[in-house]
Write a protein that holds these residues in place. Structure first.
Motif, PDB file in Angstrom:
ATOM      1  N   VAL A 168      24.876 -13.745 -11.315  1.00 28.68           N
ATOM      2  CA  VAL A 168      25.360 -14.427 -10.112  1.00 28.68           C
ATOM      3  C   VAL A 168      24.682 -13.836  -8.879  1.00 28.68           C
ATOM      4  CG1 VAL A 168      27.384 -14.865  -8.664  1.00 28.68           C
ATOM      5  CG2 VAL A 168      27.576 -15.002 -11.155  1.00 28.68           C
ATOM      6  N   ASP A 169      24.456 -12.541  -8.929  1.00 26.02           N
ATOM      7  CA  ASP A 169      23.863 -11.823  -7.801  1.00 26.02           C
ATOM      8  C   ASP A 169      22.658 -11.004  -8.258  1.00 26.02           C
ATOM      9  OD1 ASP A 169      25.360 -10.171  -9.381  1.00 26.02           O
ATOM     10  OD2 ASP A 169      26.414  -9.171  -7.736  1.00 26.02           O
ATOM     11  N   PRO A 170      21.586 -11.650  -8.678  1.00 21.07           N
ATOM     12  CA  PRO A 170      20.423 -10.903  -9.158  1.00 21.07           C
ATOM     13  C   PRO A 170      19.782 -10.076  -8.052  1.00 21.07           C
ATOM     14  CG  PRO A 170      19.860 -13.207  -8.831  1.00 21.07           C
ATOM     15  CD  PRO A 170      21.342 -13.102  -8.650  1.00 21.07           C
ATOM     16  N   PRO A 171      19.176  -8.947  -8.411  1.00 16.86           N
ATOM     17  CA  PRO A 171      18.445  -8.174  -7.406  1.00 16.86           C
ATOM     18  C   PRO A 171      17.343  -9.018  -6.772  1.00 16.86           C
ATOM     19  CG  PRO A 171      18.715  -6.902  -9.422  1.00 16.86           C
ATOM     20  CD  PRO A 171      19.145  -8.299  -9.734  1.00 16.86           C
ATOM     21  N   ALA A 172      17.183  -8.927  -5.463  1.00 19.08           N
ATOM     22  CA  ALA A 172      16.109  -9.655  -4.788  1.00 19.08           C
ATOM     23  C   ALA A 172      14.757  -9.029  -5.105  1.00 19.08           C
ATOM     24  CB  ALA A 172      16.335  -9.673  -3.284  1.00 19.08           C
ATOM     25  N   VAL A 173      14.764  -7.708  -5.244  1.00 20.11           N
ATOM     26  CA  VAL A 173      13.540  -6.970  -5.577  1.00 20.11           C
ATOM     27  C   VAL A 173      13.904  -5.841  -6.534  1.00 20.11           C
ATOM     28  CG1 VAL A 173      11.627  -5.567  -4.689  1.00 20.11           C
ATOM     29  CG2 VAL A 173      12.521  -7.453  -3.300  1.00 20.11           C
ATOM     30  N   LEU A 174      13.061  -5.614  -7.508  1.00 20.67           N
ATOM     31  CA  LEU A 174      13.165  -4.432  -8.359  1.00 20.67           C
ATOM     32  C   LEU A 174      12.054  -3.464  -7.965  1.00 20.67           C
ATOM     33  CD1 LEU A 174      13.684  -6.090 -11.861  1.00 20.67           C
ATOM     34  CD2 LEU A 174      15.450  -5.065 -10.408  1.00 20.67           C
ATOM     35  N   TYR A 175      12.388  -2.188  -7.931  1.00 22.25           N
ATOM     36  CA  TYR A 175      11.391  -1.155  -7.651  1.00 22.25           C
ATOM     37  C   TYR A 175      11.310  -0.286  -8.908  1.00 22.25           C
ATOM     38  CZ  TYR A 175      12.355  -2.650  -2.886  1.00 22.25           C
ATOM     39  OH  TYR A 175      12.532  -3.413  -1.748  1.00 22.25           O
ATOM     40  N   VAL A 176      10.139  -0.239  -9.535  1.00 15.38           N
ATOM     41  CA  VAL A 176      10.014   0.497 -10.782  1.00 15.38           C
ATOM     42  C   VAL A 176       8.933   1.569 -10.668  1.00 15.38           C
ATOM     43  CG1 VAL A 176      10.751  -1.544 -12.074  1.00 15.38           C
ATOM     44  CG2 VAL A 176       8.316  -1.062 -11.851  1.00 15.38           C
ATOM     45  N   LYS A 177       9.110   2.573 -11.507  1.00  9.63           N
ATOM     46  CA  LYS A 177       8.153   3.673 -11.551  1.00  9.63           C
ATOM     47  C   LYS A 177       7.970   4.047 -13.014  1.00  9.63           C
ATOM     48  CE  LYS A 177       7.055   7.654  -8.670  1.00  9.63           C
ATOM     49  NZ  LYS A 177       7.557   8.588  -7.645  1.00  9.63           N
ATOM     50  N   GLY A 178       6.726   4.001 -13.475  1.00  5.38           N
ATOM     51  CA  GLY A 178       6.451   4.294 -14.871  1.00  5.38           C
ATOM     52  C   GLY A 178       5.647   3.180 -15.498  1.00  5.38           C
ATOM     53  N   ASP A 179       6.027   2.797 -16.709  1.00  5.09           N
ATOM     54  CA  ASP A 179       5.307   1.771 -17.463  1.00  5.09           C
ATOM     55  C   ASP A 179       6.053   0.436 -17.378  1.00  5.09           C
ATOM     56  OD1 ASP A 179       3.949   0.200 -19.232  1.00  5.09           O
ATOM     57  OD2 ASP A 179       4.350   1.435 -21.009  1.00  5.09           O
ATOM     58  N   PRO A 180       5.613  -0.482 -16.508  1.00  4.88           N
ATOM     59  CA  PRO A 180       6.332  -1.749 -16.329  1.00  4.88           C
ATOM     60  C   PRO A 180       6.263  -2.675 -17.535  1.00  4.88           C
ATOM     61  CG  PRO A 180       4.270  -1.796 -15.112  1.00  4.88           C
ATOM     62  CD  PRO A 180       4.418  -0.406 -15.653  1.00  4.88           C
TER      63      PRO A 180
ATOM     64  N   LEU B  78       0.825  -1.210   0.000  1.00  4.62           N
ATOM     65  CA  LEU B  78       0.000   0.000   0.000  1.00  4.62           C
ATOM     66  C   LEU B  78       0.859   1.259   0.000  1.00  4.62           C
ATOM     67  CD1 LEU B  78      -2.835  -0.964   2.532  1.00  4.62           C
ATOM     68  CD2 LEU B  78      -2.973  -0.832   0.035  1.00  4.62           C
ATOM     69  N   LEU B  79       1.934   1.239   0.766  1.00  5.06           N
ATOM     70  CA  LEU B  79       2.834   2.393   0.832  1.00  5.06           C
ATOM     71  C   LEU B  79       3.494   2.649  -0.518  1.00  5.06           C
ATOM     72  CD1 LEU B  79       4.506   1.715   4.300  1.00  5.06           C
ATOM     73  CD2 LEU B  79       2.771   3.429   3.773  1.00  5.06           C
ATOM     74  N   TYR B  80       3.936   1.584  -1.176  1.00  6.95           N
ATOM     75  CA  TYR B  80       4.559   1.749  -2.482  1.00  6.95           C
ATOM     76  C   TYR B  80       3.533   2.224  -3.516  1.00  6.95           C
ATOM     77  CZ  TYR B  80       8.650  -0.694  -0.604  1.00  6.95           C
ATOM     78  OH  TYR B  80       9.746  -1.049   0.140  1.00  6.95           O
ATOM     79  N   HIS B  81       2.321   1.666  -3.435  1.00  5.74           N
ATOM     80  CA  HIS B  81       1.267   2.077  -4.357  1.00  5.74           C
ATOM     81  C   HIS B  81       0.973   3.571  -4.218  1.00  5.74           C
ATOM     82  CE1 HIS B  81      -2.313   1.775  -6.845  1.00  5.74           C
ATOM     83  NE2 HIS B  81      -2.991   2.407  -5.902  1.00  5.74           N
ATOM     84  N   HIS B  82       0.986   4.058  -3.003  1.00  2.71           N
ATOM     85  CA  HIS B  82       0.735   5.479  -2.749  1.00  2.71           C
ATOM     86  C   HIS B  82       1.781   6.350  -3.433  1.00  2.71           C
ATOM     87  CE1 HIS B  82       0.858   9.277  -0.390  1.00  2.71           C
ATOM     88  NE2 HIS B  82      -0.465   9.128  -0.423  1.00  2.71           N
ATOM     89  N   GLU B  83       3.000   5.846  -3.550  1.00  2.00           N
ATOM     90  CA  GLU B  83       4.090   6.596  -4.178  1.00  2.00           C
ATOM     91  C   GLU B  83       4.260   6.236  -5.655  1.00  2.00           C
ATOM     92  OE1 GLU B  83       5.701   8.995  -2.795  1.00  2.00           O
ATOM     93  OE2 GLU B  83       4.859   8.741  -0.772  1.00  2.00           O
ATOM     94  N   LYS B  84       3.320   5.467  -6.197  1.00  3.80           N
ATOM     95  CA  LYS B  84       3.355   5.016  -7.590  1.00  3.80           C
ATOM     96  C   LYS B  84       4.595   4.177  -7.890  1.00  3.80           C
ATOM     97  CE  LYS B  84       0.575   8.886  -9.281  1.00  3.80           C
ATOM     98  NZ  LYS B  84       0.474  10.039 -10.231  1.00  3.80           N
ATOM     99  N   ILE B  85       5.048   3.447  -6.895  1.00  2.00           N
ATOM    100  CA  ILE B  85       6.183   2.547  -7.038  1.00  2.00           C
ATOM    101  C   ILE B  85       5.655   1.116  -7.137  1.00  2.00           C
ATOM    102  CG2 ILE B  85       8.231   1.588  -5.897  1.00  2.00           C
ATOM    103  CD1 ILE B  85       8.585   4.336  -4.555  1.00  2.00           C
ATOM    104  N   ILE B  86       6.146   0.392  -8.119  1.00  2.00           N
ATOM    105  CA  ILE B  86       5.741  -1.007  -8.289  1.00  2.00           C
ATOM    106  C   ILE B  86       6.910  -1.904  -7.902  1.00  2.00           C
ATOM    107  CG2 ILE B  86       4.934  -2.757  -9.910  1.00  2.00           C
ATOM    108  CD1 ILE B  86       3.916  -0.425 -11.676  1.00  2.00           C
ATOM    109  N   PRO B  87       6.768  -2.687  -6.832  1.00  2.00           N
ATOM    110  CA  PRO B  87       7.833  -3.619  -6.468  1.00  2.00           C
ATOM    111  C   PRO B  87       7.675  -4.935  -7.225  1.00  2.00           C
ATOM    112  CG  PRO B  87       6.137  -3.629  -4.782  1.00  2.00           C
ATOM    113  CD  PRO B  87       5.674  -2.669  -5.842  1.00  2.00           C
ATOM    114  N   ILE B  88       8.794  -5.462  -7.707  1.00  2.00           N
ATOM    115  CA  ILE B  88       8.766  -6.741  -8.425  1.00  2.00           C
ATOM    116  C   ILE B  88       9.781  -7.680  -7.766  1.00  2.00           C
ATOM    117  CG2 ILE B  88       8.891  -7.895 -10.665  1.00  2.00           C
ATOM    118  CD1 ILE B  88       8.615  -5.172 -12.004  1.00  2.00           C
ATOM    119  N   PRO B  89       9.355  -8.502  -6.803  1.00  2.00           N
ATOM    120  CA  PRO B  89      10.263  -9.448  -6.149  1.00  2.00           C
ATOM    121  C   PRO B  89      10.695 -10.549  -7.119  1.00  2.00           C
ATOM    122  CG  PRO B  89       8.256  -9.088  -4.849  1.00  2.00           C
ATOM    123  CD  PRO B  89       8.006  -8.532  -6.209  1.00  2.00           C
TER     124      PRO B  89
END
Length: 294
Positions: A98-110, A73-84
């Protein structure tokens, strides 16, 4: 985007322990759904995450503190889309790292992430009009064939790559070395706002994380990982640009370099790469030869 229960638990873990996935993969092997995430003792966390006991104690306290935090909900309020990494929407190309991001945080058109052909364009923060002119030959064919241009929103070549893509009607992804609450460099504020509305900002860092010297080299592996090929414009022989090239070569990506005048120190990087086997490039069609969209 729909998040599962394990996605939400991973968001909580990443908020308090923002490290690449290889650092906390062990805990998911033992507990694939992270059912016990908030119930582990400090000793168990220390063993599973391979961290000192004192650090595990602090991490355990933070996890319990955020057990009920509504991150989605907090990320949605900031228009941030988390992609685990546990979510189907996570880019498959990054899982090869070898070391992929655990989570991506995107803003815009996913949906831009779903585009098959992505080409990185990078270079020096001191890039000159030579880069800008070169991009006027390289970017239009890529855009015309639907390629997405990936870069890092830094001054110089990165900025020119994003602006050139927008100018010629294409789509672009900016990979950031910090959280989405802390824009760097500040001079690119308006550009970042445009990308957040019509293109895509992407980072592996939770929104609160500030830029640091070590976060930008880490960002470079994502630029390379997302892209099928890399184009280097002006660059010094030893620079952050070359670390992106190293990542690209490690993963079998095609590297292109814009030949430069021998009188310019910013030509040393690309000219040296060509000597070492990179493909010289002077128009965008060359970068499309290895892609299936032609």
């Amino acid at each position: 985007m729909k998040l599962s229960d394990v996605d939400r638990r991973l968001l909580a873990l990443h908020y308090v322990y923002p490290v690449p996935f290889n650092k906390d993969a062990e805990i998911l092997k033992v507990d694939p759904e992270l059912h016990n995430l908030f119930n582990y003792h400090a000793d168990e966390l220390a063993r599973l995450l391979h961290i000192p006991k004192q650090k595990a104690v602090r991490l355990n306290e933070q996890l319990k503190r955020h057990e009920q935090t509504p991150f989605t909900l907090l990320y949605h309020h900031e228009k941030i889309i988390p992609i685990p990494i546990t979510n189907p929407a996570y880019p498959k190309a990054l899982k090869w790292l070898v070391d992929p991001p655990a989570v991506l945080y995107v803003k815009g058109d996913p949906t831009i992430l779903d585009t098959t052909c992505k080409v990185a364009i990078i270079g020096s923060r001191k890039a000159t009009d030579y880069t800008k002119n070169a991009l006027s030959f390289i970017v239009p064919p890529l855009v015309d064939q639907g390629a997405v241009i990936v870069s890092g929103l830094a001054k110089g070549a990165d900025t020119m790559a994003h602006e050139s893509t927008i100018h010629f009607g294409g789509k672009t992804i900016a990979v950031l070395g910090h959280g989405l609450f802390h824009l760097y460099p500040y001079e690119n504020k308006k550009l970042a706002e445009k990308l957040a509305e019509q293109h895509l900002l992407l980072t592996e860092y939770p929104p609160y994380m500030r830029p640091a010297r070590w976060t930008f080299p880490m960002r470079n592996r994502i630029i390379s990982g997302l892209s099928e090929s890399i184009i280097i414009t002006e660059s010094e022989e030893k620079s952050g640009t070359m670390s992106t090239v190293d990542h690209a070569l490690e993963h079998g990506k095609t590297v292109y370099a814009v030949p430069g005048p021998i009188t310019s120190s910013l030509s040393l990087g690309p000219n040296k790469l060509i000597e070492q086997g990179a493909k010289p490039i002077w128009n965008g069609f060359q970068a499309l030869e290895n892609h299936s969209i032609l």
